[in-house]
Enzyme design. Structure first.
Site, PDB file in Angstrom:
ATOM      1  N   ASP A 176      45.759  45.506  33.521  1.00  0.00           N
ATOM      2  CA  ASP A 176      44.307  45.707  33.437  1.00  0.00           C
ATOM      3  C   ASP A 176      43.931  46.995  32.728  1.00  0.00           C
ATOM      4  OD1 ASP A 176      44.566  43.656  35.670  1.00  0.00           O
ATOM      5  OD2 ASP A 176      42.418  43.728  35.262  1.00  0.00           O
ATOM      6  N   ASN A 235      47.929  47.043  37.364  1.00  0.00           N
ATOM      7  CA  ASN A 235      47.910  45.572  37.383  1.00  0.00           C
ATOM      8  C   ASN A 235      47.775  45.119  38.840  1.00  0.00           C
ATOM      9  OD1 ASN A 235      48.112  43.035  35.904  1.00  0.00           O
ATOM     10  ND2 ASN A 235      50.072  42.754  36.943  1.00  0.00           N
ATOM     11  N   LYS A 236      47.693  43.832  39.041  1.00  0.00           N
ATOM     12  CA  LYS A 236      47.468  43.246  40.365  1.00  0.00           C
ATOM     13  C   LYS A 236      48.315  43.906  41.439  1.00  0.00           C
ATOM     14  CE  LYS A 236      45.059  40.948  41.208  1.00  0.00           C
ATOM     15  NZ  LYS A 236      43.763  41.480  41.732  1.00  0.00           N
TER      16      LYS A 236
HETATM   17  O1  MRU Z   1      42.072  40.247  39.937  1.00  0.00           O
HETATM   18  P1  MRU Z   1      42.497  39.482  38.729  1.00  0.00           P
HETATM   19  O2  MRU Z   1      42.972  38.106  39.049  1.00  0.00           O
HETATM   20  O3  MRU Z   1      41.470  39.510  37.645  1.00  0.00           O
HETATM   21  O4  MRU Z   1      43.770  40.296  38.204  1.00  0.00           O
HETATM   22  C1  MRU Z   1      44.382  39.882  37.026  1.00  0.00           C
HETATM   23  C2  MRU Z   1      45.584  40.661  36.650  1.00  0.00           C
HETATM   24  O5  MRU Z   1      46.007  41.551  37.355  1.00  0.00           O
HETATM   25  C3  MRU Z   1      46.188  40.324  35.320  1.00  0.00           C
HETATM   26  O6  MRU Z   1      47.562  40.579  35.338  1.00  0.00           O
HETATM   27  C4  MRU Z   1      45.554  41.164  34.201  1.00  0.00           C
HETATM   28  O7  MRU Z   1      44.153  41.141  34.287  1.00  0.00           O
HETATM   29  C5  MRU Z   1      45.959  40.695  32.859  1.00  0.00           C
HETATM   30  S1  MRU Z   1      45.360  39.079  32.469  1.00  0.00           S
HETATM   31  C6  MRU Z   1      45.941  38.731  30.912  1.00  0.00           C
END
Ligand code: MRU
Length: 354
Positions: A243, A253-254
């Protein structure tokens, strides 16, 4: 069937008066598209992760601005721009971590200001053009990320991924899943270990759905099983999306991603981050500068359960992202190529200051 040829997560309807999104909160049980046209509907859809994934959020916000402003009355640029800023600020307040959201909104802002001397009808058209460019560039960027990342993988490998950084998080291909999709089209056979990605289960619900639709071998594991599959030699590489990348290479990231990176280091498995250049934020010196979204406690205590599974009133901490230390990242794969450490020297060469 190769699902990524037919699945689209975010686009405009043919009249261009509504944003269409695949409602990702209903997957994998129901494939339903929503038609959104008010600022509140679009804002809510982003907040509730009906549309999600950093690039897809940016595209949704960009198209959303077009749809909302297309019927703005009158011909005063000043009034139009005030309304533009109001909606832009609303969308910008939806999710704080994904830098692509802000990047896309700034691109539209710059376009409006560049064309400010034109009639409003032309400015509105320019917004559509810019939003469409963001969406179509994303497909090409993801394709290039996929081609570069594929050079790091080998036929027959087991690959662990976290959350969903796939086709449904972008225009097409995804980032972390792009080499899997492109490799599969070229005849590679991978086995993907998809972390369930508690608490919102993007891995269990979305990655498994997307990869199965594309005919790719995918095995669902709970987040706490990453260690055993690595220890048992089932995984030869881990690859995740992102992100926001800070200037020193720290990557948000997540939630749970940094744990995967720590495990990968322990088991000497390469850990790759796949991200468009637009995800690199040179204004964040380190991961400490990245704002981490916190989400409602109900997502942990009751959302996916028939009955709530934690006591009423229990204190909950629910950060939606974590930051992986740059020292744990073997390489960052962008559309411009593969970036290796030292990131504080290499990232400015590709990203400059944005
Ligand atoms: O909370 P989310 O589902 O939007 O989180 C998404 C992620 O963490 C993805 O790995 C990231 O946004 C990259 S998507 C190409």
């Amino acid at each position: 069937m190769n699902g990524i040829n037919t699945i689209r997560a975010v686009f405009l309807n043919s009249q261009r008066d509504a944003l269409i999104i695949l409602d990702q909160t209903l997957l994998p049980n129901e494939v339903k598209y929503l038609s959104l046209s008010t600022p509140e509907e679009i804002f809510q859809a982003i907040c509730e992760l009906k549309v999600r994934g950093a690039p897809a959020i940016g595209i949704a916000a960009a198209y959303g601005l077009c749809v909302v402003l297309r019927n703005f009355p009158g011909d005063s640029f000043e009034e139009f721009y005030n309304e533009f800023i109001r909606i832009k600020s609303l969308f910008a307040s939806s999710r704080p971590t994904a830098v692509n959201l802000f990047w896309a909104l700034e691109r539209l802002d710059a376009r409006v200001l560049r064309d400010r001397w034109k009639p409003l009808a032309n400015i509105k058209e320019a917004l559509y053009e810019e939003a469409a460019a963001i969406a179509s560039e994303d497909e090409e960027v993801c394709r290039q990320i996929g081609e570069h990342a594929l050079t790091l993988l080998r036929d027959g490998w087991g690959i662990l991924t976290h959350c969903n950084a796939g086709t449904i998080a972008t225009t097409r291909y995804g980032t972390a899943l792009a080499p899997i999709h492109i490799g599969t089209q070229k005849g590679y056979r991978f086995t993907v270990y998809a972390d369930e990605s508690r608490p919102l289960l993007q891995g269990a619900r979305l990655t498994t759905w997307e990869l199965t639709a594309a005919g790719i071998d995918v095995v669902l594991i709970c987040d706490n099983m990453a260690s055993i599959v690595m220890k048992q030699g089932k995984v030869q590489a881990a690859i995740v999306g992102c992100d926001r990348v800070a200037a020193n290479g720290d990557a948000a990231n997540k939630i749970g991603t940094s744990g995967v990176a720590i495990l990968a280091r322990h088991y000497e498995i390469p850990f790759y981050v796949a991200a468009p250049i637009s995800t690199i934020d040179m204004n964040c010196a380190t991961g400490d500068d990245i704002i981490i979204e916190e989400r409602p406690s109900e997502e942990i205590t009751e959302k996916w359960y028939k009955k709530r599974m934690a006591p009423e009133g229990i204190r909950v901490y629910n950060p939606a992202f974590d930051v992986t230390d740059h020292e744990l990242i073997s390489a960052i794969v962008t559309e411009k190529g593969i970036i290796y450490p030292p990131y504080n020297e290499q990232l400015p060469l590709v990203a400059g200051r944005n």
